[in-house]
Design an enzyme around this catalytic site. Structure first.
Site, PDB file in Angstrom:
ATOM      1  N   GLU A 103      35.998  32.564  43.657  1.00 32.52           N
ATOM      2  CA  GLU A 103      36.884  33.059  42.602  1.00 32.52           C
ATOM      3  C   GLU A 103      36.068  33.376  41.351  1.00 32.52           C
ATOM      4  O   GLU A 103      35.016  32.787  41.115  1.00 32.52           O
ATOM      5  CB  GLU A 103      37.957  31.988  42.347  1.00 32.52           C
ATOM      6  N   ASP A 104      36.561  34.305  40.551  1.00 36.60           N
ATOM      7  CA  ASP A 104      35.844  34.653  39.321  1.00 36.60           C
ATOM      8  C   ASP A 104      36.060  33.607  38.231  1.00 36.60           C
ATOM      9  O   ASP A 104      35.122  33.148  37.601  1.00 36.60           O
ATOM     10  CB  ASP A 104      36.242  36.059  38.816  1.00 36.60           C
ATOM     11  N   ASP A 107      41.698  29.577  35.194  1.00 38.41           N
ATOM     12  CA  ASP A 107      42.237  29.525  33.842  1.00 38.41           C
ATOM     13  C   ASP A 107      43.348  28.464  33.843  1.00 38.41           C
ATOM     14  O   ASP A 107      43.065  27.269  33.743  1.00 38.41           O
ATOM     15  CB  ASP A 107      42.729  30.945  33.518  1.00 38.41           C
ATOM     16  N   VAL A 157      37.372  36.811  28.370  1.00 43.96           N
ATOM     17  CA  VAL A 157      36.052  37.342  28.720  1.00 43.96           C
ATOM     18  C   VAL A 157      36.174  38.536  29.659  1.00 43.96           C
ATOM     19  O   VAL A 157      37.187  38.705  30.338  1.00 43.96           O
ATOM     20  CB  VAL A 157      35.161  36.248  29.360  1.00 43.96           C
ATOM     21  N   ASP A 163      37.899  42.117  34.418  1.00 45.28           N
ATOM     22  CA  ASP A 163      38.271  43.398  33.820  1.00 45.28           C
ATOM     23  C   ASP A 163      38.961  43.258  32.478  1.00 45.28           C
ATOM     24  O   ASP A 163      39.508  42.217  32.127  1.00 45.28           O
ATOM     25  CB  ASP A 163      39.229  44.140  34.759  1.00 45.28           C
ATOM     26  N   ARG A 169      34.433  46.056  34.911  1.00 43.13           N
ATOM     27  CA  ARG A 169      34.019  45.074  35.916  1.00 43.13           C
ATOM     28  C   ARG A 169      32.540  45.234  36.257  1.00 43.13           C
ATOM     29  O   ARG A 169      31.902  44.335  36.781  1.00 43.13           O
ATOM     30  CB  ARG A 169      34.829  45.256  37.200  1.00 43.13           C
TER      31      ARG A 169
HETATM   32  P1  IMP Z   1      44.964  31.335  36.446  1.00 44.40           P
HETATM   33  O1  IMP Z   1      45.980  31.523  37.537  1.00 44.40           O
HETATM   34  O2  IMP Z   1      45.609  31.168  35.089  1.00 44.40           O
HETATM   35  O3  IMP Z   1      43.976  30.255  36.730  1.00 44.40           O
HETATM   36  O4  IMP Z   1      44.226  32.713  36.268  1.00 44.40           O
HETATM   37  C1  IMP Z   1      43.290  33.171  37.101  1.00 44.40           C
HETATM   38  C2  IMP Z   1      43.196  34.678  36.989  1.00 44.40           C
HETATM   39  O5  IMP Z   1      43.499  35.167  35.663  1.00 44.40           O
HETATM   40  C3  IMP Z   1      41.777  35.062  37.246  1.00 44.40           C
HETATM   41  O6  IMP Z   1      41.561  35.261  38.619  1.00 44.40           O
HETATM   42  C4  IMP Z   1      41.624  36.311  36.417  1.00 44.40           C
HETATM   43  O7  IMP Z   1      42.010  37.422  37.199  1.00 44.40           O
HETATM   44  C5  IMP Z   1      42.575  36.164  35.272  1.00 44.40           C
HETATM   45  N1  IMP Z   1      41.896  35.723  34.026  1.00 44.40           N
HETATM   46  C6  IMP Z   1      42.013  34.550  33.400  1.00 44.40           C
HETATM   47  N2  IMP Z   1      41.270  34.482  32.287  1.00 44.40           N
HETATM   48  C7  IMP Z   1      40.626  35.678  32.223  1.00 44.40           C
HETATM   49  C8  IMP Z   1      39.675  36.238  31.269  1.00 44.40           C
HETATM   50  O8  IMP Z   1      39.251  35.623  30.271  1.00 44.40           O
HETATM   51  N3  IMP Z   1      39.253  37.492  31.549  1.00 44.40           N
HETATM   52  C9  IMP Z   1      39.680  38.212  32.628  1.00 44.40           C
HETATM   53  N4  IMP Z   1      40.543  37.729  33.527  1.00 44.40           N
HETATM   54  C10 IMP Z   1      41.026  36.479  33.324  1.00 44.40           C
HETATM   55 MG    MG Z   2      40.938  36.842  39.758  1.00 49.37          MG
END
Ligand code: IMP
Ligand code: MG
Length: 184
Positions: A103-104, A107, A157, A163, A169
């Site tokens: 995973e990238d 969050d 970020v 993106d 990207r």
């Molecule tokens: P989560 O479900 O809140 O953990 O979010 C995960 C997804 O939100 C990641 O896979 C990203 O696609 C997107 N995301 C969260 N923070 C960022 C950021 O700072 N930049 C770009 N994408 C983000």
């Molecule tokens: Mg993602």
């Protein structure tokens, strides 16, 4: 001049630091999975594509790869919500495989928590997570992360797979967005 320069607050992780850490992660994964017969890297599209392609070149254990796309909706496009949906599922049967999700960024944790629950119903032999970035202070749902590239502060970020409204990207570094200057 590159257009992103006007809203790039700073470079958080330069290219050389990214590549160095990714090589370390690959070595660690290679050691941990050295006895694995069926390692499968599961890349979460689209943000983790760059990371997967660099990481896998440092993994010396034979492995397969597959891809999964997820969309998260219910709030703005700068954060995710608990509403997560699979838009493209795996082609591989993961039963009895050693699955490593690539995973990238983690969050809130909503996306990964959903994916982990779903994939665990398919009875893999093991299921772990490797994330390049971890915004630890934003966590709403606990997820067990086995490998983390960098813990980062709570700032938006972009670059290296992540993106800004689908663009940038391709940048080789992780940058922090100045959201005011970006106009978001
Ligand atoms: P989560 O479900 O809140 O953990 O979010 C995960 C997804 O939100 C990641 O896979 C990203 O696609 C997107 N995301 C969260 N923070 C960022 C950021 O700072 N930049 C770009 N994408 C983000
Ligand atoms: Mg993602």
């Amino acid at each position: 001049m590159e257009r992103y320069r006007s809203f790039l607050k700073k470079i958080l992780i330069p290219e050389d630091a990214l590549q160095k850490r990714i090589a370390e992660l690959g070595e660690q994964i290679s050691q941990d999975y050295q006895d694995s017969q069926q390692l499968l890297l599961v890349c979460i599209l689209r943000g983790a594509v760059m990371f997967l392609s660099d990481l896998c070149r440092h993994i010396h254990v034979p492995h397969a790869m597959d891809f999964m796309a997820i969309s998260s909706y219910g709030s703005g496009n700068r954060s995710s919500s608990g509403m997560v949906r699979i838009t493209m599922d795996l082609n591989t049967n993961i039963y009895d495989k050693d699955v490593l999700i690539v995973e990238d960024i983690v969050d809130s944790g909503n996306t990964l928590s959903y994916v982990m629950k779903l994939l665990s119903t398919r009875k893999p032999k093991s299921l772990n997570v490797c994330t390049l970035l971890n915004k630890a202070e934003r966590r709403e749902v606990e997820v067990a992360i086995r490998y983390t590239g960098f813990v980062i502060p709570n700032e938006f970020v972009f670059g290296y797979g992540l993106d800004l409204d689908e663009i940038y990207r391709n940048l080789p570094f992780i940058g922090v967005v100045d959201l005011e200057k970006y106009g978001a």
